[in-house]
Design an enzyme around this catalytic site. Structure first.
Site, short mmCIF file in Angstrom:
data_model
loop_
_atom_site.label_atom_id
_atom_site.label_comp_id
_atom_site.label_asym_id
_atom_site.label_seq_id
_atom_site.Cartn_x
_atom_site.Cartn_y
_atom_site.Cartn_z
N CYS A 75 68.87 88.91 53.79
CA CYS A 75 68.53 89.14 52.38
C CYS A 75 68.74 90.60 51.98
CB CYS A 75 67.09 88.70 52.10
SG CYS A 75 65.85 89.40 53.20
N GLY A 132 60.20 75.07 56.63
CA GLY A 132 60.01 76.50 56.46
C GLY A 132 60.26 76.95 55.02
N1 LIG Z 1 62.42 84.22 54.70
C1 LIG Z 1 63.47 84.88 54.24
O1 LIG Z 1 63.38 85.65 53.29
C2 LIG Z 1 64.81 84.70 54.89
C3 LIG Z 1 65.94 85.24 54.25
C4 LIG Z 1 67.19 85.10 54.84
C5 LIG Z 1 67.30 84.43 56.04
N2 LIG Z 1 66.20 83.94 56.64
C6 LIG Z 1 66.38 83.25 57.93
O2 LIG Z 1 66.20 81.87 57.70
C7 LIG Z 1 65.63 81.27 58.86
C8 LIG Z 1 64.37 80.52 58.45
O3 LIG Z 1 63.46 81.45 57.90
P1 LIG Z 1 62.10 81.01 57.21
O4 LIG Z 1 61.58 82.21 56.53
O5 LIG Z 1 62.29 79.79 56.46
O6 LIG Z 1 61.20 80.71 58.50
P2 LIG Z 1 59.99 79.71 58.66
O7 LIG Z 1 59.28 79.54 57.38
O8 LIG Z 1 59.24 80.20 59.83
O9 LIG Z 1 60.68 78.32 59.02
C9 LIG Z 1 61.41 78.09 60.19
C10 LIG Z 1 61.39 76.60 60.48
O10 LIG Z 1 62.18 76.35 61.64
C11 LIG Z 1 61.63 75.23 62.36
N3 LIG Z 1 62.01 75.41 63.76
C12 LIG Z 1 61.46 76.23 64.67
N4 LIG Z 1 62.16 76.14 65.84
C13 LIG Z 1 63.13 75.25 65.64
C14 LIG Z 1 64.20 74.73 66.47
N5 LIG Z 1 64.39 75.15 67.72
N6 LIG Z 1 65.03 73.81 65.94
C15 LIG Z 1 64.86 73.39 64.68
N7 LIG Z 1 63.89 73.87 63.85
C16 LIG Z 1 63.05 74.78 64.35
C17 LIG Z 1 60.17 75.26 62.07
O11 LIG Z 1 59.65 73.98 61.76
P3 LIG Z 1 59.22 72.96 62.84
O12 LIG Z 1 58.60 73.74 63.95
O13 LIG Z 1 58.30 72.04 62.19
O14 LIG Z 1 60.50 72.29 63.25
C18 LIG Z 1 60.04 76.10 60.78
O15 LIG Z 1 59.59 75.35 59.69
C19 LIG Z 1 65.37 82.38 59.84
O16 LIG Z 1 66.41 82.46 60.76
C20 LIG Z 1 65.36 83.61 58.97
O17 LIG Z 1 65.76 84.76 59.67
C21 LIG Z 1 64.98 84.04 56.09
#
Ligand SMILES: NC(=O)c1ccc[n+]([C@@H]2O[C@H](COP(=O)([O-])OP(=O)(O)OC[C@H]3O[C@@H](n4cnc5c(N)ncnc54)[C@H](OP(=O)(O)O)[C@@H]3O)[C@@H](O)[C@H]2O)c1
Ligand SMILES: NC(=O)c1ccc[n+]([C@@H]2O[C@H](COP(=O)([O-])OP(=O)(O)OC[C@H]3O[C@@H](n4cnc5c(N)ncnc54)[C@H](OP(=O)(O)O)[C@@H]3O)[C@@H](O)[C@H]2O)c1
Ligand SMILES: NC(=O)c1ccc[n+]([C@@H]2O[C@H](COP(=O)([O-])OP(=O)(O)OC[C@H]3O[C@@H](n4cnc5c(N)ncnc54)[C@H](OP(=O)(O)O)[C@@H]3O)[C@@H](O)[C@H]2O)c1
Ligand SMILES: NC(=O)c1ccc[n+]([C@@H]2O[C@H](COP(=O)([O-])OP(=O)(O)OC[C@H]3O[C@@H](n4cnc5c(N)ncnc54)[C@H](OP(=O)(O)O)[C@@H]3O)[C@@H](O)[C@H]2O)c1
Ligand SMILES: [Zn+2]
Ligand SMILES: [Zn+2]
Lengths: 341, 56, 341, 341, 341, 56
Positions: free
Chosen positions: C147, C11
């Site tokens: 964030c 991700g």
């Molecule tokens: N984007 C931001 O700006 C931001 C900022 C602060 C916090 N966050 C938090 O950080 C987390 C990730 O965000 P992101 O933006 O990186 O999301 P993302 O790009 O959608 O990535 C999430 C990843 O999690 C994996 N995943 C899905 N279900 C899973 C499970 N049950 N167990 C293990 N892996 C799983 C997926 O890959 P696979 O399906 O290939 O395993 C996917 O690549 C979220 O909780 C989000 O709220 C995000």
């Protein structure tokens, strides 16, 4: 510690030199010169440097002595500074176009003006590590190539050197708005420049002469300003010599760049980023190069991308400095670039 | 680790000790998916590829 | 060397953790987990890492042992991983929202679901160095804030702590498209998302609860998606306590952040970048905070900006790790950011 | 045929007036005035008009007689033109801020300068059809409100008129780069302005005074320049009177705008475009208004969006002209806007 | 009144057809077909049409009778609809690629699939008014060319027809994200597609076959996705026949397009918009064409720009319809385009 | 180096040895331009400021 002065430090290339050199472990920036901002803080003009420096700009007329002087001044204005340093052993790294073309006739044709005197010009080594690394180890006058020229040379040189393509090559170049510097003109007014696909050089963009000089090919370059702040990309349309196979092309690139720290060969069959794209290179010193060969027709597309302010200017200059100082070439430039972006 | 040439681009593809038939590897250079056709000697072939959408 | 595993490594937050940790001098990434991309090269998903790693993704079901595990999985999915590690001394840095709110009622209200069990939640220290530095030195369960929450807390905390403003605060937050992750939905289709000013949370954005928790203020947060990939900015509209002087506000910020490596106070009277803006922070771990006080009316505007993937997620997590490891907090994160950009 | 002259025709608002008026069936443009471009073709400055006009610019000093004169000149420069026309029955539609505020004290406070003389000011009717339609039918001096003022007034007026909200309202306004006109300054240099989230008015944006004037509310307006060329959006944070129900709010908007040709109420529960967004309004004369009510807390968010150069300036002026001429209000302005965009 | 049905009305081309046809004075839209959105309001999918229609989508399986049917369905899916209408006198305007290539071998080569049966194909007239106006007056089966094909043909046809250039031409095409339609894929995810310079067709872009077909030149086309939602531009690099003078080229364009309502020749020596650029064409039916000749070397650059959804698809289709109905060609399409933008 | 407080924001402004009257300094915190009114003791005042355009 090597002391460094930057003339034109308030401009975009100057700012990028500061970003790279302020954290360079072997260098100390002892002069950041700007006439218009003399006395003002450097981080006023370059807000990304807040917390990274307390330097202020100095008037270029008060230039001190430095081991190395970078010239990031407008085209045509490097000559006066080089002349002032003639006879000294100060290392001069010039980022303008003033000393890039070896052939005075080409300079005259492409720039419409008399080239600097022969003795000044003769002292310069092209600041392109991939081609002139050995000479750069001892060079005291270095002339960094143009941004789209660097992209074009690195894209085409392996093909030219291996004799894989016919001489006639069409280069379609794209560039972001930082390529024209930091002075405010209607050309670069946000409401006009946004979303542009502006063919500002339909023929004979000046960097064409540099690509021809370094590859020996008969190059024609068209340049278009596109929506981006940083970034340049060249698409080089060539025809393969009869019987050309993709494997030959791939091998030529691999061999040419196997040991290069800042050239990556990107030509993939899957994924979103199969060929070089500048956006993931912003802030890095990479020039990604790639290719596509259509064996039936013998058509070859060579592609290169870079950040015009880094590998296209300041970063390339610092890489040259690192070579000159005998340091690892990526000193101060290990930022990998961002994705997504 | 042993290595063999990618049939697509001649890039060097590393082979794990525990290679199994029909396993799918990825070429580090061209990112092609490669199928292990035989393990001894190790022979790779381009895996049947789902056309992947890519723009336009 | 500390070994590190990243769950959710395919991700956007996972990719950013890889970018920061692959070059971290005290850390070795020994597992990058993704179910959908298991066996594929990491630099296929994250093309900026070409030349920086030969790692491939591993299925999360085959998780090995690591000193530290980062959870960059979707909201709600961290619990299962935390549970699986219960009782071990593995350090877990969770980037989801699962363990951010101390009050289970607030979790229920803002997320519409049952919060994780008390014993799991109780173990977590908020991953906000500016507030919890001492606790982080020994924390084994760390929950990194959202964030826009981080931006909001850092903007308002000095005012709240010094009792300079009335409790009611309106936060107007803006965020780029990377904030919603890497899965393709119509919401984030380029043609729809481009140039958006999309009020996706007119009231009670979930990060509001975190800002309230850490500042004690009565906060309301509205969030709008704007044209950007990276970057978040909050505008916090507050009313000063009677007689509030700008000097008091400036002093409160100065005192709060004088020694912080990643918070810069930006409130200038001149120049283009007088108050915090995210674009020059892309890729950096800074949260710039600033303010403007209108003494006549007692109105206070507090502003903060950051890169949602760095100080808003992965960078903040690495800063926590550095604290936990007793290393300089900026280890692996000295990139200054770009200008122009 | 009504003859029309445009002073300031080389600017962005002037260009938009030309676009709308050149095809207006009841109007003939008989003068397009510009000092700097006098004698030059109009479609040189406004390339979208190629094939739509053969007009050239005339020096403002050579102004002819016209039935209607539009003033699209910089702030502070309308007065001289209005004075020159004093006593004539020429209809004047002023797009500057010079005659917008009825209270000379407010003008002094917000503009830091002496307002135009009372007799000049008294003659002006506000060019806001939704509030002053009847007066506009016979008005000979029309003062078109500011772009974010129009958005703010149309967003808040139904709430204020129906007494649904408390007086204190915080307006967070965003605007694209065309809002600062066509002169090239560092502020609007593409490389600086791109991707900006620039809080250029942390307090008391001048349009605040107009919103207060037309709604009677106690408004505070903060304004931020965001990545866009055209487009403005206001988010108005208000508190509902005790017991406020969403149904009351919806009814207030519906009643206020049921018959308005250019105000659409957009407050949907599904879809990508639930609340007003400027991008789909580019080139149109719409001001979309919407709202969200959180009944528990009584929080009300009122949102409006428009194209700053159309409903925020030229289009609104043409709508006034249509009213004045007794023509259908949408004459010459039936463009629906684009999607995707 | 001519009744019109649109199959694929929920897509981007379908939406543009609706925008143009809902206000067309001679036409009534009596069917907007979508399987996935059947029963949903049209202005839910196309928010720019709020206030312009109360239509809902109908399932394509319930297709009624219409005088004219537009097919805006994915490539390969037009055949079934054309077949269903075989033998009727319904006028069919197909916007897919299914009936564009006359040579079945070329179709096979470029699309990798069996072309539709000869009898179906034979009935189609190319929907390119500039070349087939007379045939279109009575055509009942019309096949609208591809967006970059239209640009390429209009750029090169005058040169080819007048025999001014050598046969070999390199076309470098750029296109915005709406060119790939409205379905959400990683390719078009905002965070990936933003700021892209993605060479998605290094060789043999399919539109190349159409340009070759209509110009007789030996064309090679490369296509790159760039930062834009709407807009396509082609740069055609050609070599002039010996002795070619710029005056000949200018004359060829002028003669070819003197009476064309939607082709403007743009080749200026001054100003910001000297050669065709798509951004000022968004929403219009123009294809601007221009050129630059370097007499010394005989190099010719021909440039064309258009909005891929309008002159590149829906607008061109409506222009064909207007011809077929014997109406002025610009009926319903008098929008001049915006500047600044 | 000696330092004094910015009259505008109380930030610390460094003073060179060779301070001259009417010299213009810049506050590192708020970027205000400050004029040296007297040198001994050093007194700074906000320099008369050309209104600087900044958006809108
Ligand atoms: N984007 C931001 O700006 C931001 C900022 C602060 C916090 N966050 C938090 O950080 C987390 C990730 O965000 P992101 O933006 O990186 O999301 P993302 O790009 O959608 O990535 C999430 C990843 O999690 C994996 N995943 C899905 N279900 C899973 C499970 N049950 N167990 C293990 N892996 C799983 C997926 O890959 P696979 O399906 O290939 O395993 C996917 O690549 C979220 O909780 C989000 O709220 C995000
Ligand atoms: N931008 C690029 O992508 C790029 C890439 C490769 C090479 N280059 C070359 O690098 C040079 C600088 O480009 P830039 O983009 O940084 O331009 P820039 O932003 O316009 O900066 C040029 C600077 O030069 C200073 N200057 C002007 N005349 C001078 C003189 N006679 N002596 C000393 N300084 C002078 C100016 O500052 P003061 O007036 O305050 O002194 C100005 O800040 C140019 O030669 C350009 O062709 C640029
Ligand atoms: N841009 C917006 O979104 C917007 C919205 C609402 C209202 N407005 C107001 O509309 C007015 C025009 O704005 P704009 O954005 O179009 O600005 P602009 O692009 O800067 O154009 C202003 C034009 O006024 C002309 N001008 C300057 N001084 C003049 C004078 N003394 N007499 C006659 N003409 C003079 C200039 O042309 P020459 O020097 O060649 O004569 C220039 O083209 C301003 O008052 C602005 O506040 C703008
Ligand atoms: N986008 C451009 O710039 C452009 C330019 C020139 C030509 N074209 C061509 O125009 C056509 C439409 O393109 P687009 O960009 O509008 O694509 P789009 O946004 O993906 O829309 C295609 C529509 O077709 C419908 N559809 C899918 N399968 C169908 C079937 N078997 N029968 C009937 N309808 C079906 C879908 O809606 P439902 O699933 O709801 O029915 C969808 O809304 C394509 O052939 C494209 O090549 C596009
Ligand atoms: Zn390979
Ligand atoms: Zn200060």
């Amino acid at each position: 510690m090597t002391t460094v002065g930057i003339i034109g430090a308030a401009g975009y290339v100057g700012g990028e030199l500061l970003r790279l050199l302020l954290h360079h472990p072997d260098v100390r920036v002892t002069g950041a010169y700007s006439a218009s901002l003399r006395g003002k803080r450097v981080d006023g003009a370059h807000p990304n440097l807040r917390g990274h420096t307390a330097l202020s700009f100095t008037d270029p007329d008060d230039r001190g002595a430095h081991d190395v002087v970078f010239l990031a001044v407008p085209h045509g204005r490097a000559v006066e500074h080089v002349r002032a340093l003639a006879g000294t052993s100060t290392c001069v790294v010039d980022l303008t176009a003033d000393f890039r073309l070896r052939d005075p006739g080409a300079h005259q044709r492409y720039y419409g003006e008399v080239p600097p005197a022969d003795d000044l010009r003769a002292a310069f080594t092209p600041g392109l590590p991939e081609l002139y690394r050995d000479a750069l180890r001892t060079a005291d006058r270095i002339s960094v190539p143009g941004c789209m020229a660097t992209a074009g040379v690195l894209a085409l040189r392996p093909l030219a050197a291996a004799g894989l393509v016919e001489p006639g090559v069409v280069i379609d170049a794209k560039i972001g708005s930082s390529g024209s510097g930091s002075s405010a003109t209607t050309t670069n007014l946000h409401a006009e420049r946004s979303g542009a696909m502006r063919v500002f050089a339909p023929h004979r963009h000046r960097h064409e002469a540099e690509v021809a000089q370094e590859t020996g090919l008969d190059v024609r370059m068209t340049a278009t300003g596109v929506e981006a702040v940083r970034g340049a990309q060249v698409l080089c349309h060539a025809s393969g010599k009869p019987g050309l196979a993709e494997a030959d092309v791939r091998r030529a690139y691999r061999d040419a760049y196997a040991d290069e720290p800042f050239v990556r060969v990107v030509a993939q069959r899957r994924g979103l980023y199969r060929l070089p794209e500048p956006k993931i290179l912003a802030g890095t010193n990479y020039c990604d190069v790639g290719f596509s060969v259509e064996e039936d027709s013998g058509r070859v597309l060579a592609v290169a991308a870079l950040d015009n302010l880094v590998k296209g200017a300041a970063g390339n200059a610092v890489q040259c400095l690192n070579i000159r100082l005998g340091r690892p070439e990526d000193t101060g430039m290990r930022f990998a670039g961002l994705h997504p972006v | 680790m042993a290595a063999t040439a990618c049939p697509e681009c001649e890039g060097s593809v590393e082979l794990a000790e525990s290679l199994t038939q029909n396993e799918i590897l990825e070429c580090p250079d061209c990112l092609s998916e490669l199928e292990v056709v035989t393990t001894n000697p190790p022979v790779l072939a381009l895996a049947p590829e789902m056309a992947e959408d890519w723009g336009e």
